[in-house]
Design a protein around this motif. Structure first.
Motif, PDB file in Angstrom:
ATOM      1  N   SER A 361       0.845  -1.192   0.000  1.00 45.55           N
ATOM      2  CA  SER A 361       0.000   0.000   0.000  1.00 45.55           C
ATOM      3  C   SER A 361       0.880   1.241   0.000  1.00 45.55           C
ATOM      4  O   SER A 361       2.061   1.187   0.365  1.00 45.55           O
ATOM      5  N   LEU A 362       0.293   2.364  -0.410  1.00 42.99           N
ATOM      6  CA  LEU A 362       0.996   3.643  -0.428  1.00 42.99           C
ATOM      7  C   LEU A 362       0.081   4.714   0.146  1.00 42.99           C
ATOM      8  O   LEU A 362      -1.012   4.946  -0.378  1.00 42.99           O
ATOM      9  N   HIS A 363       0.534   5.333   1.235  1.00 43.37           N
ATOM     10  CA  HIS A 363      -0.159   6.466   1.831  1.00 43.37           C
ATOM     11  C   HIS A 363       0.815   7.642   1.783  1.00 43.37           C
ATOM     12  O   HIS A 363       1.730   7.731   2.595  1.00 43.37           O
ATOM     13  N   ASN A 364       0.616   8.498   0.814  1.00 44.75           N
ATOM     14  CA  ASN A 364       1.540   9.599   0.607  1.00 44.75           C
ATOM     15  C   ASN A 364       1.334  10.700   1.640  1.00 44.75           C
ATOM     16  O   ASN A 364       0.373  10.696   2.412  1.00 44.75           O
ATOM     17  N   MET A 365       2.250  11.645   1.638  1.00 40.07           N
ATOM     18  CA  MET A 365       2.276  12.675   2.667  1.00 40.07           C
ATOM     19  C   MET A 365       0.930  13.397   2.770  1.00 40.07           C
ATOM     20  O   MET A 365       0.317  13.786   1.782  1.00 40.07           O
ATOM     21  N   MET A 366       0.476  13.521   4.010  1.00 37.20           N
ATOM     22  CA  MET A 366      -0.723  14.236   4.418  1.00 37.20           C
ATOM     23  C   MET A 366      -2.033  13.595   3.936  1.00 37.20           C
ATOM     24  O   MET A 366      -3.091  14.202   4.066  1.00 37.20           O
ATOM     25  N   LEU A 367      -1.977  12.374   3.404  1.00 39.67           N
ATOM     26  CA  LEU A 367      -3.203  11.654   3.085  1.00 39.67           C
ATOM     27  C   LEU A 367      -3.618  10.845   4.316  1.00 39.67           C
ATOM     28  O   LEU A 367      -2.832  10.046   4.835  1.00 39.67           O
ATOM     29  N   PRO A 368      -4.834  11.031   4.818  1.00 38.55           N
ATOM     30  CA  PRO A 368      -5.249  10.341   6.054  1.00 38.55           C
ATOM     31  C   PRO A 368      -5.371   8.838   5.835  1.00 38.55           C
ATOM     32  O   PRO A 368      -5.748   8.374   4.752  1.00 38.55           O
ATOM     33  N   HIS A 369      -5.059   8.089   6.859  1.00 41.58           N
ATOM     34  CA  HIS A 369      -5.196   6.637   6.805  1.00 41.58           C
ATOM     35  C   HIS A 369      -5.268   6.096   8.223  1.00 41.58           C
ATOM     36  O   HIS A 369      -5.086   6.819   9.202  1.00 41.58           O
TER      37      HIS A 369
END
Length: 439
Positions: A361-369
């Protein structure tokens, strides 16, 4: 039991020889080396770097490396990308997750089976990283490679690898990692069948152990559990061999008539190593609340700015959960760092479904998760008795730079278009007339 194929310790100054007397004593460059060998230094840092940061090894080999670099020609490895790499693949911004990439029927070596998923930073200024998946079903018999752009961290998920380097042999499987320094020649052979896994290509400062701070002198990754191989050489003459050299994002190849893995003895602290992630000694909350995931950092590549990593390598291993009156899984958050996550085996405690071994998975900067709806409901009403998470090992490559997706990753059939739906069940529970929420 002590394994005499490896020497324990992290960042040690090692010495090892595959033939008696091959390693000179009391000096680095004698007038004539034993067995007719050549003395050669491999430096991983500037000569004038402070003593604690100075990285170099002396190699005693059959031929100097200038004999390994004949006429180069450019080759195209279309799936290996380097930062900066920004393409218009059309995929909109969002949290992303993939199923495992199938290992194809066609024979692929570690080199030809490397597939870049994300890039970050800038290889020309030696900052940032790239994340790859590897699909290896065939050995690099007479093919060798060297990456001048960065050090490589190899994280197998399925199958085993035998990595023969200039300074010795590393064998790794699921639950292990191998780190190959920038500029070191090596080849890879899958052992007992195909292998799949992940690779972090670190363009910046080399990986090192994080400071423990108030934790003190013990726990997390302990230096003695890192293993560096003893000297082992490959004597191969009269056989056409190919050396692939990656430099500033381009791959070049030259043909030589011998193996470049011809180091008979060496000493120094610039060397490959392996580490068994199951020897990581986690620390955590023993009363209430959930600490930051930084407590699970195995290795960090510093950026020059205190506390802000070029790359952090973090794992989520087996551990006891004992926090009282607390939400135990990772909490919901947005982060200045960009997080690429993979699963080696088991189940990750923040995802009830959809995140399987070999996936990522990829959660890039400032994307909520954070936890999916099922994991949230389960944790919110769990009986908070001591509970051990078993048979689980997830990891994260985390960087200060935004991770740009390659076209390959953006068009993979395993991209889960419904990933964001895992949070759709998180409904509004707010009730101004009821302080205690009981579900």
């Amino acid at each position: 039991m002590i394994d005499d194929r490896y020497m324990p310790g992290f960042g040690n100054d090692f010495e090892t020889e595959a033939m008696p007397g091959a390693l000179p004593q009391g000096q680095n460059s004698p007038q004539r080396c034993a067995y007719g060998l050549y003395a050669e230094q491999l430096s991983g840092s500037p000569f004038t770097a402070p003593r604690g940061a100075n990285e170099r090894s002396w190699l005693y080999r059959m031929r100097p490396s200038v004999r390994h670099t004949g006429r180069f020609r450019r080759v195209d490895l279309p799936f290996w990308k380097t930062a900066p790499h920004i393409v218009d693949h059309g995929l909109p911004l969002g949290q992303l997750r993939w199923d495992p990439v199938p290992i194809p029927d066609e024979p692929l070596t570690f080199l030809t089976g490397l597939r870049t998923l994300t890039t970050a930073g800038d290889v020309y200024t030696q900052v940032g990283m790239a994340v790859h998946v590897y699909l290896a079903s065939a050995p690099m018999v007479d093919d060798y490679m060297v990456d001048a752009d960065g050090e490589l961290m190899v994280v197998p998920e399925t199958g085993r690898l035998r990595i023969a380097t200039e300074l010795g042999v590393l064998e790794v499987g699921g639950g292990d990692i191998a780190v190959i320094p920038r500029g070191m020649k090596f080849k890879v052979e899958p052992v007992g069948g195909p292998s799949r896994g992940y690779v972090c290509e670190n363009y910046g400062a080399k990986f090192t152990l994080p400071d423990r701070g108030p934790i003190g002198a013990n726990c997390l990754a302990n230096p003695r559990d890192f293993k560096t191989p003893v000297a082992a050489f490959e004597e191969k003459d009269g056989t056409p061999c190919r050396l692939y050299f990656k430099w500033c994002g381009q791959v070049h190849v030259t043909e030589i008539m011998h193996s470049p893995l011809d180091v008979v003895a060496w000493h120094g602290n610039y060397a490959p190593y392996r580490y068994d992630l199951r020897t990581f000694s986690p620390v955590g909350a023993i009363l209430f609340d959930h600490p930051d995931p930084s407590i699970f950092t195995v290795l960090t590549a510093p950026s020059g700015e205190a506390g802000t990593a070029n790359v952090d390598f973090v794992i989520f291993p087996e551990r006891w959960m004992v926090a009282e009156h607390s939400f135990r899984p990772p909490w919901y958050h947005m982060n200045i760092m960009s997080e690429f996550m993979g699963l080696i085996y088991g189940q990750y405690d923040a995802k009830e479904r959809g995140f399987v071994p070999g996936g990522f998975s990829l959660h890039n900067m400032m994307l909520p998760h954070g936890p999916d709806a099922s994991a949230f409901d389960k944790a919110s009403f769990a009986d908070l008795k001591p509970h051990k998470l078993t048979d689980t090992l997830a990891f994260m490559f985390e960087t200060r730079f935004p991770q740009q997706l390659t076209t390959y990753a953006a068009t993979l059939p395993g991209l889960q278009e419904d990933y964001a739906d895992c949070w759709s069940g998180l409904e509004k529970n707010f009730d101004r007339n009821r302080r205690e929420w009981n579900g």
